[in-house]
Scaffold this active site. Structure first.
Site, PDB file in Angstrom:
ATOM      1  N   ARG A 114     -14.387 -31.304 -18.280  1.00  8.71           N
ATOM      2  CA  ARG A 114     -15.339 -32.042 -17.416  1.00  8.71           C
ATOM      3  C   ARG A 114     -16.311 -31.138 -16.665  1.00  8.71           C
ATOM      4  NH1 ARG A 114     -10.499 -34.541 -16.495  1.00  8.71           N
ATOM      5  NH2 ARG A 114     -10.266 -36.485 -17.632  1.00  8.71           N
ATOM      6  N   LYS A 136     -31.243 -29.287 -18.685  1.00 14.67           N
ATOM      7  CA  LYS A 136     -31.097 -30.184 -19.833  1.00 14.67           C
ATOM      8  C   LYS A 136     -30.304 -29.450 -20.906  1.00 14.67           C
ATOM      9  CE  LYS A 136     -35.075 -33.285 -19.813  1.00 14.67           C
ATOM     10  NZ  LYS A 136     -36.253 -33.697 -20.591  1.00 14.67           N
ATOM     11  N   GLU A 178     -45.471 -22.991 -25.306  1.00 20.79           N
ATOM     12  CA  GLU A 178     -44.893 -23.810 -24.215  1.00 20.79           C
ATOM     13  C   GLU A 178     -45.436 -23.347 -22.860  1.00 20.79           C
ATOM     14  OE1 GLU A 178     -42.886 -26.494 -24.283  1.00 20.79           O
ATOM     15  OE2 GLU A 178     -41.645 -26.402 -26.091  1.00 20.79           O
ATOM     16  N   LYS A 214     -42.283 -25.053 -13.591  1.00 23.63           N
ATOM     17  CA  LYS A 214     -41.191 -25.947 -14.037  1.00 23.63           C
ATOM     18  C   LYS A 214     -40.178 -26.158 -12.911  1.00 23.63           C
ATOM     19  CE  LYS A 214     -37.786 -26.987 -17.563  1.00 23.63           C
ATOM     20  NZ  LYS A 214     -37.263 -26.759 -18.901  1.00 23.63           N
ATOM     21  N   GLU A 224     -35.574 -36.485 -14.630  1.00 26.50           N
ATOM     22  CA  GLU A 224     -36.706 -37.069 -15.352  1.00 26.50           C
ATOM     23  C   GLU A 224     -36.862 -38.570 -15.149  1.00 26.50           C
ATOM     24  OE1 GLU A 224     -37.533 -35.274 -19.184  1.00 26.50           O
ATOM     25  OE2 GLU A 224     -38.617 -37.067 -19.786  1.00 26.50           O
ATOM     26  N   ARG A 228     -41.120 -35.285 -13.920  1.00 29.28           N
ATOM     27  CA  ARG A 228     -40.654 -34.322 -14.931  1.00 29.28           C
ATOM     28  C   ARG A 228     -41.188 -34.655 -16.321  1.00 29.28           C
ATOM     29  NH1 ARG A 228     -34.707 -31.353 -15.580  1.00 29.28           N
ATOM     30  NH2 ARG A 228     -35.275 -30.233 -17.471  1.00 29.28           N
ATOM     31  N   ASN A 232     -43.362 -33.091 -20.990  1.00 24.60           N
ATOM     32  CA  ASN A 232     -43.403 -33.559 -22.377  1.00 24.60           C
ATOM     33  C   ASN A 232     -44.812 -33.549 -22.958  1.00 24.60           C
ATOM     34  OD1 ASN A 232     -40.667 -34.047 -22.231  1.00 24.60           O
ATOM     35  ND2 ASN A 232     -40.942 -36.159 -21.537  1.00 24.60           N
ATOM     36  N   HIS A 235     -45.576 -33.097 -26.621  1.00 19.41           N
ATOM     37  CA  HIS A 235     -44.330 -33.281 -27.367  1.00 19.41           C
ATOM     38  C   HIS A 235     -44.253 -34.604 -28.136  1.00 19.41           C
ATOM     39  CE1 HIS A 235     -43.108 -29.743 -25.212  1.00 19.41           C
ATOM     40  NE2 HIS A 235     -41.944 -29.725 -25.824  1.00 19.41           N
ATOM     41  N   HIS A 239     -43.331 -33.728 -31.654  1.00 21.86           N
ATOM     42  CA  HIS A 239     -42.061 -34.074 -32.290  1.00 21.86           C
ATOM     43  C   HIS A 239     -42.284 -34.769 -33.630  1.00 21.86           C
ATOM     44  CE1 HIS A 239     -39.596 -33.780 -28.321  1.00 21.86           C
ATOM     45  NE2 HIS A 239     -39.499 -32.676 -29.031  1.00 21.86           N
ATOM     46  N   HIS A 257     -40.962 -25.187 -33.253  1.00 20.40           N
ATOM     47  CA  HIS A 257     -41.164 -26.192 -32.200  1.00 20.40           C
ATOM     48  C   HIS A 257     -42.451 -25.955 -31.396  1.00 20.40           C
ATOM     49  CE1 HIS A 257     -40.148 -28.981 -28.984  1.00 20.40           C
ATOM     50  NE2 HIS A 257     -40.369 -28.017 -28.118  1.00 20.40           N
TER      51      HIS A 257
HETATM   52  N1  LIG Z   1     -33.222 -27.560 -22.685  1.00 18.55           N
HETATM   53  C1  LIG Z   1     -34.527 -27.606 -22.605  1.00 18.55           C
HETATM   54  O1  LIG Z   1     -35.101 -27.938 -21.561  1.00 18.55           O
HETATM   55  C2  LIG Z   1     -35.333 -27.218 -23.807  1.00 18.55           C
HETATM   56  C3  LIG Z   1     -36.712 -27.030 -23.688  1.00 18.55           C
HETATM   57  C4  LIG Z   1     -37.431 -26.601 -24.796  1.00 18.55           C
HETATM   58  C5  LIG Z   1     -36.781 -26.377 -26.010  1.00 18.55           C
HETATM   59  N2  LIG Z   1     -35.425 -26.561 -26.090  1.00 18.55           N
HETATM   60  C6  LIG Z   1     -34.701 -26.304 -27.351  1.00 18.55           C
HETATM   61  O2  LIG Z   1     -34.796 -24.925 -27.653  1.00 18.55           O
HETATM   62  C7  LIG Z   1     -34.587 -24.744 -29.052  1.00 18.55           C
HETATM   63  C8  LIG Z   1     -35.558 -23.715 -29.580  1.00 18.55           C
HETATM   64  O3  LIG Z   1     -35.360 -22.506 -28.907  1.00 18.55           O
HETATM   65  P1  LIG Z   1     -35.875 -21.107 -29.486  1.00 18.55           P
HETATM   66  O4  LIG Z   1     -37.281 -21.237 -29.909  1.00 18.55           O
HETATM   67  O5  LIG Z   1     -35.479 -20.095 -28.511  1.00 18.55           O
HETATM   68  O6  LIG Z   1     -35.071 -21.002 -30.860  1.00 18.55           O
HETATM   69  P2  LIG Z   1     -33.720 -20.247 -31.258  1.00 18.55           P
HETATM   70  O7  LIG Z   1     -32.712 -20.311 -30.199  1.00 18.55           O
HETATM   71  O8  LIG Z   1     -33.357 -20.781 -32.599  1.00 18.55           O
HETATM   72  O9  LIG Z   1     -34.185 -18.719 -31.404  1.00 18.55           O
HETATM   73  C9  LIG Z   1     -35.104 -18.355 -32.404  1.00 18.55           C
HETATM   74  C10 LIG Z   1     -34.562 -17.249 -33.322  1.00 18.55           C
HETATM   75  O10 LIG Z   1     -34.640 -16.002 -32.638  1.00 18.55           O
HETATM   76  C11 LIG Z   1     -33.405 -15.313 -32.722  1.00 18.55           C
HETATM   77  N3  LIG Z   1     -33.344 -14.508 -31.501  1.00 18.55           N
HETATM   78  C12 LIG Z   1     -33.062 -14.933 -30.250  1.00 18.55           C
HETATM   79  N4  LIG Z   1     -33.257 -13.943 -29.359  1.00 18.55           N
HETATM   80  C13 LIG Z   1     -33.645 -12.852 -30.067  1.00 18.55           C
HETATM   81  C14 LIG Z   1     -34.017 -11.536 -29.702  1.00 18.55           C
HETATM   82  N5  LIG Z   1     -34.086 -11.154 -28.428  1.00 18.55           N
HETATM   83  N6  LIG Z   1     -34.337 -10.677 -30.684  1.00 18.55           N
HETATM   84  C15 LIG Z   1     -34.338 -11.076 -31.985  1.00 18.55           C
HETATM   85  N7  LIG Z   1     -34.042 -12.326 -32.388  1.00 18.55           N
HETATM   86  C16 LIG Z   1     -33.696 -13.196 -31.432  1.00 18.55           C
HETATM   87  C17 LIG Z   1     -32.373 -16.389 -32.875  1.00 18.55           C
HETATM   88  O11 LIG Z   1     -31.226 -15.909 -33.528  1.00 18.55           O
HETATM   89  C18 LIG Z   1     -33.104 -17.426 -33.722  1.00 18.55           C
HETATM   90  O12 LIG Z   1     -32.986 -17.119 -35.077  1.00 18.55           O
HETATM   91  C19 LIG Z   1     -34.728 -26.120 -29.683  1.00 18.55           C
HETATM   92  O13 LIG Z   1     -33.461 -26.575 -30.082  1.00 18.55           O
HETATM   93  C20 LIG Z   1     -35.274 -26.983 -28.567  1.00 18.55           C
HETATM   94  O14 LIG Z   1     -34.846 -28.332 -28.660  1.00 18.55           O
HETATM   95  C21 LIG Z   1     -34.709 -26.966 -25.009  1.00 18.55           C
HETATM   96 ZN   LIG Z   2     -40.770 -28.022 -26.023  1.00 18.44          ZN
END
Ligand SMILES: NC(=O)c1ccc[n+]([C@@H]2O[C@H](COP(=O)([O-])OP(=O)(O)OC[C@H]3O[C@@H](n4cnc5c(N)ncnc54)[C@H](O)[C@@H]3O)[C@@H](O)[C@H]2O)c1
Ligand SMILES: [Zn+2]
Length: 341
Positions: A114, A136, A178, A214, A224, A228, A232, A235, A239, A257
Site C-alpha cells: 500500500r 503521476k 517537452e 511544472k 489534474e 494541470r 497536456n 498531447h 498521442h 513521444h
Molecule cells: N509521469 C509523467 O508525468 C510522465 C510525463 C511524460 C512522459 N512520461 C512517460 O515517460 C516515458 C518516456 O520516457 P523517456 O523518453 O525517458 O524514455 P525511456 O525511459 O524509454 O528512455 C529512453 C531510452 O534511453 C535509455 N537511457 C536512459 N537514460 C540513459 C542515459 N543516461 N544514457 C544512455 N541511455 C539512457 C533507456 O534505456 C531507453 O532505452 C513514457 O512512457 C511516457 O509515458 C511520464
Molecule cells: Zn509528454
C-alpha cells in the site's frame, strides 16, 4: 540548484546538480533500510551502481529497456522481486532511468504494501524536464498508455546532469520537445533559450526552468482537476500520432513521444508568426516538422481513444507565447484541427 515541491505532508526537494547521484545518502535514509534500485537495460549500469554503493542493504533490478516494460507482466515481476528481497513498509525503491523506469518504479512503490518510499533519479532529458516530478505513475494496458496507475509523490528527486553525457542525441532532442512545450504555454524566457545560438548548451537552465513551471502547476492542482491539464498541450494530437507512428510493441522504427508532442503542438498554436518561430526551432534541433502519418488513422485513434471518448474533447491551445487556454470542442471539429479540411 534546488526546487521544493510544496505539497504539505507530501513536499519534497528536487536537487539539480552534476554528480548528485553520489549524494543520495545526504537526502534520504539509506543506512538502516533495504533499498531496491530499479533500472533498465539501456541505462548505463554505473548510475544504478552509484546509488547501490551508498546503501548497505541494496539490490539492483534491471528491466528490459523500452515502453514495453510498462506492462502488467513486468510490473508483477518487479513486485515479486521486491517481495523476495523481503522488503517491508519502511523500505525504499529508487528508480534510475528515463520515464519508463520512473513511471513503472513509481507505481511499484505506490502499490507495494500500500505504498513505500520512492526516490526518482531521472537520466533522460524527458524525465529530467518533465516526468520525474508531479507524482503521476503508471503502466500501460496493451495499446492504452498510462491507464493503470496512481498519484504517488517521490521523497526526493535527483537530477544529475552528468548522466546526460551517455544519452543518445535523438533522446536529448526528444526531451527538449517537452521543455519547449513548457516555454510555449508558460515561460517566454525558457522559449528564448531555444532561440539562442546553441540551445543544447543551455540544457541545465532549460531543465531548471521547465521543472520550475511544472512545480508551480502541480502545487496548484496535484491531481489534474483544473490547471494541470495545460501540461497536456500538444498531447491530444501527439498521442494520436504516437498511436500510428510511435515506437511501440513490435514497431521498432518511428517517432518518440516528444517528437509526436512536437508535431501535436503545431496545430494548437494560434499565432502564425509564432508557428514560424517554433518550426525554425524544430529545424535547428532536428525535430520533425511534418507528421508523415496517415491523418485519417490519427483521427480514428483520437475519436476512439478510451481516455477521451465522448462527443467532446478538451484541448489546450496556445494563443500566444507564454499563454494557454483550454477549449472544449466537438470531436467533429478534429479533422479541421488536423488540417484535413
Ligand atoms: N509521469 C509523467 O508525468 C510522465 C510525463 C511524460 C512522459 N512520461 C512517460 O515517460 C516515458 C518516456 O520516457 P523517456 O523518453 O525517458 O524514455 P525511456 O525511459 O524509454 O528512455 C529512453 C531510452 O534511453 C535509455 N537511457 C536512459 N537514460 C540513459 C542515459 N543516461 N544514457 C544512455 N541511455 C539512457 C533507456 O534505456 C531507453 O532505452 C513514457 O512512457 C511516457 O509515458 C511520464
Ligand atoms: Zn509528454
Amino acid at each position: 540548484m534546488k526546487l521544493t515541491m510544496q505539497l504539505k505532508s507530501r513536499s519534497y526537494d528536487i536537487i539539480l546538480k552534476a554528480g548528485c547521484l553520489a549524494n543520495l545518502h545526504q537526502f534520504t535514509n539509506v543506512e538502516n533500510r533495504k533499498v531496491f534500485v530499479l533500472t533498465d537495460s539501456g541505462v548505463p549500469r554505473q548510475y544504478a551502481e552509484t546509488i547501490a554503493a551508498q546503501c548497505p542493504h541494496s539490490t539492483i533490478y534491471t528491466i528490459p529497456q523500452g515502453e514495453g516494460s510498462k506492462c502488467l507482466k513486468v510490473y508483477g515481476q518487479v513486485l515479486q522481486a521486491m517481495l523476495e528481497f523481503d522488503m517491508d513498509r519502511k523500505d525504499l525503491l529508487v528508480a534510475v532511468g528515463g520515464g519508463v523506469v520512473g513511471d513503472l518504479g513509481g507505481f511499484c512503490a505506490a502499490s507495494y504494501m500500500r505504498g513505500i518510499d520512492f526516490v526518482n533519479c531521472p537520466t533522460t532529458v524527458l524525465a529530467q524536464v518533465d516526468s520525474s516530478i508531479g507524482g503521476k505513475t503508471a503502466i500501460d494496458l496493451g495499446e492504452t498508455k498510462n491507464i493503470v496507475g496512481a498519484f504517488w509523490q517521490p521523497k526526493v528527486v535527483l537530477v544529475d546532469f552528468d548522466t546526460l553525457a551517455t544519452l543518445p542525441h535523438r533522446h536529448v532532442v526528444n526531451g527538449l520537445a517537452e521543455a519547449l512545450k513548457t516555454g510555449l504555454i508558460g515561460d517566454a524566457q525558457l522559449f528564448a533559450l531555444f532561440e539562442s545560438k546553441d540551445p543544447e548548451a543551455q540544457i541545465e537552465q532549460i531543465v531548471y526552468r521547465s521543472l520550475k513551471f511544472k512545480k508551480k502547476i502541480v502545487e496548484q492542482d496535484e491531481r489534474e482537476g483544473s490547471v494541470r491539464a495545460c501540461l497536456n498541450f500538444g498531447h491530444t494530437i501527439g498521442h494520436g500520432i504516437e498511436a500510428v507512428r510511435g515506437i511501440r510493441g513490435r514497431r521498432t522504427t518511428g517517432l518518440y513521444h516528444g517528437e509526436c508532442v512536437a508535431l501535436g503542438m503545431l496545430p494548437m498554436i494560434e499565432d502564425p508568426a509564432l508557428v514560424k518561430r517554433v518550426r525554425a526551432i524544430y529545424r535547428t534541433l532536428g525535430l520533425p516538422t511534418r507528421t508523415g502519418a496517415n491523418k485519417a488513422k490519427v483521427l480514428e485513434y483520437m475519436q476512439h481513444d478510451k481516455k477521451t471518448r465522448g462527443d467532446h474533447i478538451t484541448v489546450i491551445k496556445c494563443p500566444g507565447l507564454g499563454c494557454w487556454r483550454a477549449d472544449t470542442i466537438s470531436t467533429t471539429e478534429l479533422p479541421q484541427l488536423l488540417g484535413m479540411e
